[in-house]
Design an enzyme around this catalytic site. Structure first.
Site, PDB file in Angstrom:
ATOM      1  N   HIS A 247       4.801   8.630  20.710  1.00 31.09           N
ATOM      2  CA  HIS A 247       4.916   9.675  19.680  1.00 31.09           C
ATOM      3  C   HIS A 247       3.520  10.051  19.174  1.00 31.09           C
ATOM      4  CE1 HIS A 247       4.703  10.704  15.405  1.00 31.09           C
ATOM      5  NE2 HIS A 247       5.847  11.356  15.552  1.00 31.09           N
ATOM      6  N   ASN A 248       2.725   9.040  18.869  1.00 33.87           N
ATOM      7  CA  ASN A 248       1.382   9.310  18.356  1.00 33.87           C
ATOM      8  C   ASN A 248       0.502   9.963  19.406  1.00 33.87           C
ATOM      9  OD1 ASN A 248       2.342   7.996  16.081  1.00 33.87           O
ATOM     10  ND2 ASN A 248       0.417   6.943  15.711  1.00 33.87           N
TER      11      ASN A 248
ATOM     12  N   LYS B 107      -1.519  -3.696   7.612  1.00 32.49           N
ATOM     13  CA  LYS B 107      -2.375  -3.124   8.657  1.00 32.49           C
ATOM     14  C   LYS B 107      -2.110  -3.850   9.980  1.00 32.49           C
ATOM     15  CE  LYS B 107      -7.250  -1.840   8.826  1.00 32.49           C
ATOM     16  NZ  LYS B 107      -7.687  -2.522  10.019  1.00 32.49           N
TER      17      LYS B 107
ATOM     18  N   LYS C  25       6.936   4.667  19.484  1.00 36.70           N
ATOM     19  CA  LYS C  25       6.097   5.191  18.390  1.00 36.70           C
ATOM     20  C   LYS C  25       4.681   5.470  18.890  1.00 36.70           C
ATOM     21  CE  LYS C  25       4.760   6.346  14.204  1.00 36.70           C
ATOM     22  NZ  LYS C  25       3.348   6.246  14.082  1.00 36.70           N
TER      23      LYS C  25
ATOM     24  N   GLU D 149       1.352  13.391  19.370  1.00 41.86           N
ATOM     25  CA  GLU D 149       0.763  13.940  18.129  1.00 41.86           C
ATOM     26  C   GLU D 149      -0.713  14.329  18.369  1.00 41.86           C
ATOM     27  OE1 GLU D 149       1.411  11.435  14.543  1.00 41.86           O
ATOM     28  OE2 GLU D 149      -0.769  11.432  14.331  1.00 41.86           O
TER      29      GLU D 149
ATOM     30  N   ARG E  21      -9.996   7.239  52.345  1.00 40.95           N
ATOM     31  CA  ARG E  21      -9.781   5.814  52.054  1.00 40.95           C
ATOM     32  C   ARG E  21      -9.594   5.029  53.353  1.00 40.95           C
ATOM     33  NH1 ARG E  21      -5.218   4.602  49.747  1.00 40.95           N
ATOM     34  NH2 ARG E  21      -5.917   2.712  48.717  1.00 40.95           N
TER      35      ARG E  21
ATOM     36  N   ASN F 185       3.561  -8.524  -2.511  1.00 40.65           N
ATOM     37  CA  ASN F 185       2.248  -8.098  -2.029  1.00 40.65           C
ATOM     38  C   ASN F 185       1.283  -9.260  -2.194  1.00 40.65           C
ATOM     39  OD1 ASN F 185       0.704  -5.668  -1.053  1.00 40.65           O
ATOM     40  ND2 ASN F 185      -0.596  -6.312  -2.747  1.00 40.65           N
ATOM     41  N   ARG F 186       0.286  -9.319  -1.329  1.00 35.49           N
ATOM     42  CA  ARG F 186      -0.668 -10.428  -1.393  1.00 35.49           C
ATOM     43  C   ARG F 186      -1.292 -10.531  -2.784  1.00 35.49           C
ATOM     44  NH1 ARG F 186      -5.722 -10.498   0.579  1.00 35.49           N
ATOM     45  NH2 ARG F 186      -5.415  -8.341   1.202  1.00 35.49           N
ATOM     46  N   SER F 187      -1.671  -9.389  -3.334  1.00 39.63           N
ATOM     47  CA  SER F 187      -2.140  -9.439  -4.729  1.00 39.63           C
ATOM     48  C   SER F 187      -1.050  -8.811  -5.598  1.00 39.63           C
ATOM     49  CB  SER F 187      -3.454  -8.687  -4.883  1.00 39.63           C
ATOM     50  OG  SER F 187      -3.207  -7.304  -4.878  1.00 39.63           O
TER      51      SER F 187
ATOM     52  N   ALA G 224       0.891  -1.167   0.000  1.00 43.11           N
ATOM     53  CA  ALA G 224       0.000   0.000   0.000  1.00 43.11           C
ATOM     54  C   ALA G 224       0.930   1.218   0.000  1.00 43.11           C
ATOM     55  CB  ALA G 224      -0.905  -0.035   1.224  1.00 43.11           C
TER      56      ALA G 224
ATOM     57  N   GLY H  29       4.273   9.722   7.751  1.00 43.50           N
ATOM     58  CA  GLY H  29       3.243   9.584   6.718  1.00 43.50           C
ATOM     59  C   GLY H  29       3.851   9.172   5.390  1.00 43.50           C
TER      60      GLY H  29
ATOM     61  N   SER I  67       7.502   6.943  11.436  1.00 40.91           N
ATOM     62  CA  SER I  67       6.620   8.110  11.393  1.00 40.91           C
ATOM     63  C   SER I  67       6.989   9.049  10.259  1.00 40.91           C
ATOM     64  CB  SER I  67       6.681   8.876  12.709  1.00 40.91           C
ATOM     65  OG  SER I  67       5.856  10.024  12.621  1.00 40.91           O
TER      66      SER I  67
HETATM   67  C1  6PG Z   1       2.890   9.032  11.805  1.00 43.99           C
HETATM   68  C2  6PG Z   1       1.411   9.064  12.089  1.00 43.99           C
HETATM   69  C3  6PG Z   1       0.751   7.858  11.511  1.00 43.99           C
HETATM   70  C4  6PG Z   1      -0.739   7.981  11.392  1.00 43.99           C
HETATM   71  C5  6PG Z   1      -1.438   8.141  12.701  1.00 43.99           C
HETATM   72  C6  6PG Z   1      -2.836   8.677  12.550  1.00 43.99           C
HETATM   73  O1  6PG Z   1       3.630   9.072  12.775  1.00 43.99           O
HETATM   74  O2  6PG Z   1       3.272   9.005  10.650  1.00 43.99           O
HETATM   75  O3  6PG Z   1       1.220   9.075  13.458  1.00 43.99           O
HETATM   76  O4  6PG Z   1       1.155   6.758  12.249  1.00 43.99           O
HETATM   77  O5  6PG Z   1      -1.035   9.033  10.532  1.00 43.99           O
HETATM   78  O6  6PG Z   1      -1.467   6.878  13.285  1.00 43.99           O
HETATM   79  O7  6PG Z   1      -3.533   8.274  13.653  1.00 43.99           O
HETATM   80  P1  6PG Z   1      -5.067   8.460  13.824  1.00 43.99           P
HETATM   81  O8  6PG Z   1      -5.736   7.943  12.584  1.00 43.99           O
HETATM   82  O9  6PG Z   1      -5.400   7.669  15.030  1.00 43.99           O
HETATM   83  O10 6PG Z   1      -5.286   9.930  13.985  1.00 43.99           O
END
Ligand code: 6PG
Length: 491
Positions: free
Chosen positions: A189-190, A79, A186, A193, A459, A36-38, A15, A134, A132
């Site tokens: 990191h997200n 995925k 990672k 983000e 408590r 790739n699978r296909s 992909a 994109g 990371s």
């Molecule tokens: C990256 C991004 C990438 C993805 C996110 C989007 O580091 O390149 O983080 O991993 O774009 O996972 O996450 P959401 O769809 O949950 O916003």
């Protein structure tokens, strides 16, 4: 077969991320085996980009593995979830001791820990690598966070470092630590983000609803901010998105996009892990919940402050709202400072989570290195990561980023603005969960006596859960005989 053993790296899962990564390797002179699978995807890649480098086409896993030099290095870009296990097993069944399987998807780090163990027991290497940046990053230089055995990094590291982004000649890739360390980092990191984007969204809304600025005007503000401390990829692209005009309506695109934020799960994972580790990543949690709230369509409709869509009168009341700020330039500057201070808190919390994860799993993660490899390539790349790196270089065991001199000064310089913004937002009825919770976190950390003492008392009252005393050695526990004579006993 003529091409046996010629490829230095293989990519399966073509992909857009996988394709771009394969092309990136090819651009650096590596021969790349494709699978790739296909086969249609493989052929599409070859038709469009086959001339960019040397690729080896393969239809089956057997052909794919045959094309690779030994020990084989195979990156899986599928995925996250069940498909990953299926591909890993198929590869592992056909691979030989010493070969390396790299999972470059957003896998959950606990899955990576499990897979690494299973693969190790079969004499193979498994590397969970966070990637990371994109699509664009995958093609031109991502930030790469590989975990797994140090031994496999010896053979794999140089390739990954070469195709990663570089800042000041330093690659945005380093060995993070064993098994799940790369995917854990990672994940955080997200989470950061998410937090960063939520804070940017709040700043945008304050300028829109507080000052009545149009999207294009707010774009200009963000472009200006991007020249200073806030210089970052996300601030830069915020201006781009805000400036985009919808061809169909002629309106700013942002004004015709449905205001329900989606998520694929990494932010949620970060918060779940933080709950288990006991690390207060309030900024990330607020960001995840803010997305969930935006998608709570039924609740939003029922509570909407205007006319209710079901015709049953008005939604919930707002109370008396304050007046819009009168000094627009001052307000914009206040929002900028509030954004920067809140952003510092978000990163401070994220780094604390990595610190805690590393301690929990014995990963030995060097926090300064994380700041280094996030300076380029990744979504949260930002100028101030240089400062984070310096802070951890000066003190690798820094308890919190906000205690480092640069960040302490930066937050102190913005504190009055930050408070004004949260107060104004509250008066105007503009939700700022990110700004407000970051400020509360900052205030809480600096509070000498927290109400947790009362929590402990309660408590102990209802459940004899015991408490420590300020005048007793740490660890010594006491209990008050609440339903007896209320004297204290040592627990
Ligand atoms: C990256 C991004 C990438 C993805 C996110 C989007 O580091 O390149 O983080 O991993 O774009 O996972 O996450 P959401 O769809 O949950 O916003």
């Amino acid at each position: 077969m003529t091409q046996t053993g010629t490829a230095q790296i293989g990519v399966t899962g073509l992909a857009v991320m996988g394709s771009n990564l394969a092309r990136n390797f090819a651009h650096h002179g590596y021969t790349v085996a494709l699978h790739n699978r296909s086969i249609a995807k493989t052929d599409a890649l070859l038709a469009e980009h086959g001339s960019e480098g040397t690729f080896v086409r393969s239809e089956t896993i057997a052909e794919f593995l045959d094309a690779l030099e030994k020990p084989r290095r195979v990156i899986i870009m599928v995925k996250a979830g069940d498909p990953t296990d299926a591909v890993i097993n198929e590869l592992a069944d056909a691979m030989e001791p010493g070969d390396i399987i790299i999972d470059g998807g957003n896998a959950l780090y606990t899955d990576t820990i499990r897979r690494e163990k299973a693969i190790r027991e079969r004499g193979l290497h498994f590397v969970g690598a966070g990637i990371s940046g994109g699509e664009e990053g995958a093609l031109n230089g991502p930030s790469i966070m590989p975990g797994g055995p140090a031994e496999s990094y010896k053979s794999l590291g140089p390739l990954l470092e070469e195709i990663s982004a570089h800042v000041d000649g330093v690659p945005c890739c380093t060995h993070i630590g064993p098994d799940g360390a790369g995917h854990f980092v990672k994940m955080v990191h997200n989470g950061i983000e998410y937090s960063d984007m939520q804070l940017i969204g709040e700043a945008y809304q304050l300028l829109r609803d507080g000052l009545g600025l149009e999207a294009g005007q707010i774009a200009d503000v963000f472009s200006e901010w991007n020249k200073g401390d806030l210089d970052s990829y996300l601030v830069e692209i915020t201006a781009e998105v805000l400036r985009q005009v919808d061809a169909k309506t002629g309106k700013p695109l942002v004004d015709v996009i449905v205001d329900e934020a989606e998520q694929k799960g990494t932010g949620r994972w970060t918060v779940k892990s933080a709950l288990d580790l006991g690390v207060p990543v309030t900024g990330i949690a607020e960001a995840v919940f803010a997305r969930a709230l935006s998608g709570s369509v039924a609740q939003r409709k029922a509570a909407f402050r205007g006319e209710r869509s079901d015709g049953k009168g008005q939604g919930l009341a707002s109370g008396e709202l304050g007046a819009a700020p009168t000094d627009a330039p001052q307000f914009i500057e206040d929002v900028r400072k509030a954004l920067y201070a809140s952003k510092i808190i978000a990163y401070a919390q994220g780094f604390n989570q990595i610190q805690a994860g590393s301690a929990e799993y014995n990963w030995g993660i060097t926090l300064g290195d994380m700041a280094t490899i996030w300076r380029g390539g990744c979504i949260i790349r930002a100028k101030f990561l240089n400062r984070i790196k310096e802070a951890y270089d000066d003190d690798p065991d820094l308890a919190t980023l906000i205690a480092a001199p640069y960040f302490r000064d930066a937050v102190e310089a913005g504190i009055d603005s930050w408070r004004r913004v949260v107060v104004k937002a509250t008066e105007l009825g503009i939700p700022v969960p990110g700004f407000a919770s970051a400020l509360s976190y900052y205030d809480a950390l600096r509070t000498e006596r927290l109400p947790a003492a009362l929590t402990q008392g309660l408590r102990d009252f209802f459940g004899a859960h015991t408490y420590g005393r300020t005048d007793a050695p740490e660890g010594q526990k006491f209990h008050t005989l609440w339903s007896g004579d209320r004297s204290e006993v040592e627990a």
